[in-house]
Design a protein around this motif. Structure first.
Motif, PDB file in Angstrom:
ATOM      1  N   ARG A  61      -0.722  -6.505   7.077  1.00 25.61           N
ATOM      2  CA  ARG A  61       0.561  -5.805   6.968  1.00 25.61           C
ATOM      3  C   ARG A  61       0.737  -5.196   5.582  1.00 25.61           C
ATOM      4  N   LEU A  62       0.398  -5.954   4.540  1.00 26.91           N
ATOM      5  CA  LEU A  62       0.578  -5.452   3.177  1.00 26.91           C
ATOM      6  C   LEU A  62      -0.290  -4.231   2.910  1.00 26.91           C
ATOM      7  N   VAL A  63      -1.526  -4.272   3.372  1.00 25.40           N
ATOM      8  CA  VAL A  63      -2.418  -3.131   3.185  1.00 25.40           C
ATOM      9  C   VAL A  63      -1.881  -1.912   3.937  1.00 25.40           C
ATOM     10  N   ASP A  64      -1.342  -2.150   5.131  1.00 24.63           N
ATOM     11  CA  ASP A  64      -0.760  -1.058   5.908  1.00 24.63           C
ATOM     12  C   ASP A  64       0.423  -0.428   5.182  1.00 24.63           C
ATOM     13  N   TYR A  65       1.149  -1.245   4.406  1.00 29.59           N
ATOM     14  CA  TYR A  65       2.283  -0.745   3.622  1.00 29.59           C
ATOM     15  C   TYR A  65       1.855  -0.122   2.289  1.00 29.59           C
ATOM     16  N   LYS A  66       0.544  -0.053   2.064  1.00 29.74           N
ATOM     17  CA  LYS A  66      -0.023   0.536   0.838  1.00 29.74           C
ATOM     18  C   LYS A  66       0.173  -0.349  -0.397  1.00 29.74           C
ATOM     19  N   ALA A  67       0.290  -1.643  -0.180  1.00 28.48           N
ATOM     20  CA  ALA A  67       0.239  -2.585  -1.302  1.00 28.48           C
ATOM     21  C   ALA A  67      -1.222  -2.938  -1.576  1.00 28.48           C
ATOM     22  N   HIS A  68      -1.492  -3.374  -2.792  1.00 26.50           N
ATOM     23  CA  HIS A  68      -2.847  -3.785  -3.175  1.00 26.50           C
ATOM     24  C   HIS A  68      -2.901  -5.304  -3.160  1.00 26.50           C
ATOM     25  N   VAL A  69      -3.811  -5.866  -2.362  1.00 29.69           N
ATOM     26  CA  VAL A  69      -3.895  -7.316  -2.196  1.00 29.69           C
ATOM     27  C   VAL A  69      -5.145  -7.836  -2.885  1.00 29.69           C
ATOM     28  N   HIS A  70      -4.971  -8.904  -3.667  1.00 28.02           N
ATOM     29  CA  HIS A  70      -6.079  -9.543  -4.387  1.00 28.02           C
ATOM     30  C   HIS A  70      -6.043 -11.026  -4.066  1.00 28.02           C
ATOM     31  N   GLU A  71      -7.081 -11.522  -3.414  1.00 25.24           N
ATOM     32  CA  GLU A  71      -7.158 -12.942  -3.088  1.00 25.24           C
ATOM     33  C   GLU A  71      -7.791 -13.663  -4.277  1.00 25.24           C
ATOM     34  N   VAL A  72      -7.057 -14.600  -4.853  1.00 21.56           N
ATOM     35  CA  VAL A  72      -7.487 -15.245  -6.091  1.00 21.56           C
ATOM     36  C   VAL A  72      -7.360 -16.759  -5.965  1.00 21.56           C
ATOM     37  N   SER A  73      -8.021 -17.456  -6.879  1.00 22.03           N
ATOM     38  CA  SER A  73      -7.878 -18.902  -7.029  1.00 22.03           C
ATOM     39  C   SER A  73      -7.140 -19.170  -8.334  1.00 22.03           C
ATOM     40  N   GLU A 214       7.036   7.690  -3.270  1.00 22.93           N
ATOM     41  CA  GLU A 214       7.012   6.305  -3.729  1.00 22.93           C
ATOM     42  C   GLU A 214       7.665   6.174  -5.103  1.00 22.93           C
ATOM     43  N   GLY A 215       8.240   5.002  -5.346  1.00 23.12           N
ATOM     44  CA  GLY A 215       8.832   4.719  -6.645  1.00 23.12           C
ATOM     45  C   GLY A 215      10.243   5.250  -6.820  1.00 23.12           C
ATOM     46  N   VAL A 216      10.941   5.550  -5.726  1.00 25.99           N
ATOM     47  CA  VAL A 216      12.271   6.134  -5.834  1.00 25.99           C
ATOM     48  C   VAL A 216      13.296   5.089  -6.254  1.00 25.99           C
ATOM     49  N   HIS A 217      13.246   3.911  -5.630  1.00 27.81           N
ATOM     50  CA  HIS A 217      14.247   2.889  -5.919  1.00 27.81           C
ATOM     51  C   HIS A 217      13.592   1.527  -6.130  1.00 27.81           C
ATOM     52  N   GLY A 218      12.442   1.533  -6.787  1.00 31.42           N
ATOM     53  CA  GLY A 218      11.724   0.296  -7.083  1.00 31.42           C
ATOM     54  C   GLY A 218      10.322   0.621  -7.555  1.00 31.42           C
ATOM     55  N   PRO A 219       9.453  -0.393  -7.682  1.00 25.24           N
ATOM     56  CA  PRO A 219       8.101  -0.159  -8.195  1.00 25.24           C
ATOM     57  C   PRO A 219       7.307   0.825  -7.339  1.00 25.24           C
ATOM     58  N   ARG A 220       6.580   1.694  -8.008  1.00 21.66           N
ATOM     59  CA  ARG A 220       5.705   2.645  -7.326  1.00 21.66           C
ATOM     60  C   ARG A 220       4.437   1.952  -6.820  1.00 21.66           C
ATOM     61  N   THR A 221       4.028   0.909  -7.554  1.00 20.06           N
ATOM     62  CA  THR A 221       2.786   0.207  -7.231  1.00 20.06           C
ATOM     63  C   THR A 221       3.063  -1.284  -7.113  1.00 20.06           C
ATOM     64  N   LEU A 222       2.604  -1.889  -6.013  1.00 19.76           N
ATOM     65  CA  LEU A 222       2.768  -3.323  -5.792  1.00 19.76           C
ATOM     66  C   LEU A 222       1.405  -3.981  -5.652  1.00 19.76           C
ATOM     67  N   HIS A 223       1.110  -4.919  -6.542  1.00 17.13           N
ATOM     68  CA  HIS A 223      -0.090  -5.745  -6.446  1.00 17.13           C
ATOM     69  C   HIS A 223       0.336  -7.137  -5.996  1.00 17.13           C
ATOM     70  N   VAL A 224      -0.209  -7.613  -4.890  1.00 18.46           N
ATOM     71  CA  VAL A 224       0.068  -8.948  -4.407  1.00 18.46           C
ATOM     72  C   VAL A 224      -1.154  -9.821  -4.678  1.00 18.46           C
ATOM     73  N   LEU A 225      -0.964 -10.844  -5.493  1.00 19.74           N
ATOM     74  CA  LEU A 225      -2.047 -11.763  -5.805  1.00 19.74           C
ATOM     75  C   LEU A 225      -1.862 -13.003  -4.935  1.00 19.74           C
ATOM     76  N   LEU A 226      -2.663 -13.108  -3.898  1.00 21.81           N
ATOM     77  CA  LEU A 226      -2.544 -14.178  -2.926  1.00 21.81           C
ATOM     78  C   LEU A 226      -3.356 -15.382  -3.425  1.00 21.81           C
ATOM     79  N   LEU A 227      -2.604 -16.396  -3.862  1.00 25.43           N
ATOM     80  CA  LEU A 227      -3.207 -17.543  -4.537  1.00 25.43           C
ATOM     81  C   LEU A 227      -3.588 -18.617  -3.519  1.00 25.43           C
ATOM     82  N   ALA A 228      -4.876 -18.932  -3.437  1.00 26.02           N
ATOM     83  CA  ALA A 228      -5.364 -19.922  -2.483  1.00 26.02           C
ATOM     84  C   ALA A 228      -4.796 -21.308  -2.813  1.00 26.02           C
ATOM     85  N   SER A 229      -4.556 -22.090  -1.783  1.00 25.49           N
ATOM     86  CA  SER A 229      -4.050 -23.442  -1.982  1.00 25.49           C
ATOM     87  C   SER A 229      -5.160 -24.332  -2.530  1.00 25.49           C
ATOM     88  N   GLY A 230      -4.716 -25.340  -3.332  1.00 24.51           N
ATOM     89  CA  GLY A 230      -5.679 -26.286  -3.867  1.00 24.51           C
ATOM     90  C   GLY A 230      -6.311 -25.823  -5.161  1.00 24.51           C
TER      91      GLY A 230
END
Length: 230
Positions: A61-73, A214-230
């Motif tokens: 869903r996030l990628v479809d919304y043009k957000a950038h997703v980074h899976e991290v530990s 994009e960027g009219v009423h908030g951030p133009r670029t959204l990076h989501v850092l998806l933090l793994a559990s543990g």
């Protein structure tokens, strides 16, 4: 009786308050009878919060919304934050809420400037507009809608800091991701007094001649850092 009094009486009657006067239908101002409200929606999803299926759906869903997703530990998160901020400009200026985990910023280069924002010492809108990015945590995310919710906790800060800067780095823990909206709302209901910011991708509108802007009423670029559990 004036029109104002009549309106106020109707409001009092709807709220079940005494002293609301009378109407042709009889005495008003009593509490309404209990009515069973049908709940036809799903109270929860088929998958547990933080499960692989839920995380995969959120990323989709996030990628479809043009957000950038980074899976991290936990080990790679600081370096990822530093790399993303380093792409913006030399001597990057980043605003963070007062309760953000300092370890997330440990890899920033020496030239980076970190601006702490708090309710006691808030940055003005002009000051926030002068920073390059903001880094926050999150309260909950919803995989079915691709939505991230901030509720003003110390690691998320005031709503303004996530709305004014042009780039938002948002850290979401895997165990914070629910499948459905009702699950998320139940979590948020524990603190109904907190201000909520619901984020579904970067700020965008198609109101102007149906062209996406994009960027009219908030951030133009959204990076989501998806933090793994543990």
């Amino acid at each position: 009786m004036s029109a104002r009094d009549d309106i106020l009486n109707r409001v009092r009657a709807a709220l079940g308050q005494p002293g609301a006067g009378t109407t042709p239908a009889g005495k008003v101002g009593t509490a309404p009878a209990a009515v069973e409200v049908p709940r036809a929606y799903r109270p929860a999803g088929e998958h547990a919060p933080g499960s692989p299926e839920v995380l995969e759906q959120l990323v989709d869903r996030l990628v479809d919304y043009k957000a950038h997703v980074h899976e991290v530990s936990a080990d790679t998160l600081p370096a990822t934050v530093a790399a993303l901020l380093g792409e913006l400009t030399d001597g990057v200026r980043v605003v963070v809420p007062s309760g953000l985990d300092d370890a997330w910023l440990a890899a920033l280069p020496a030239g980076a400037e970190v601006v702490r924002d708090s309710r006691e010492q808030p940055q003005t809108a002009a000051q926030l507009d002068a920073v390059d990015a903001v880094v926050t945590a999150a309260r909950v995310a919803i995989s079915e809608t691709g939505t991230i919710v901030l509720d003003g906790e110390p690691d998320q800060g005031r709503r303004a800091i996530s709305l004014v800067p042009d780039v938002h780095l948002c850290v979401v823990r895997a165990d914070q991701v629910t499948q459905t909206v009702p699950e998320a709302v139940r979590l948020l209901g524990g603190h109904p007094e907190r201000p909520l910011t619901w984020i579904s991708g970067p700020s965008a509108t198609s109101d102007i001649e149906l062209d996406r802007v994009e960027g009219v009423h908030g951030p133009r670029t959204l990076h989501v850092l998806l933090l793994a559990s543990g």
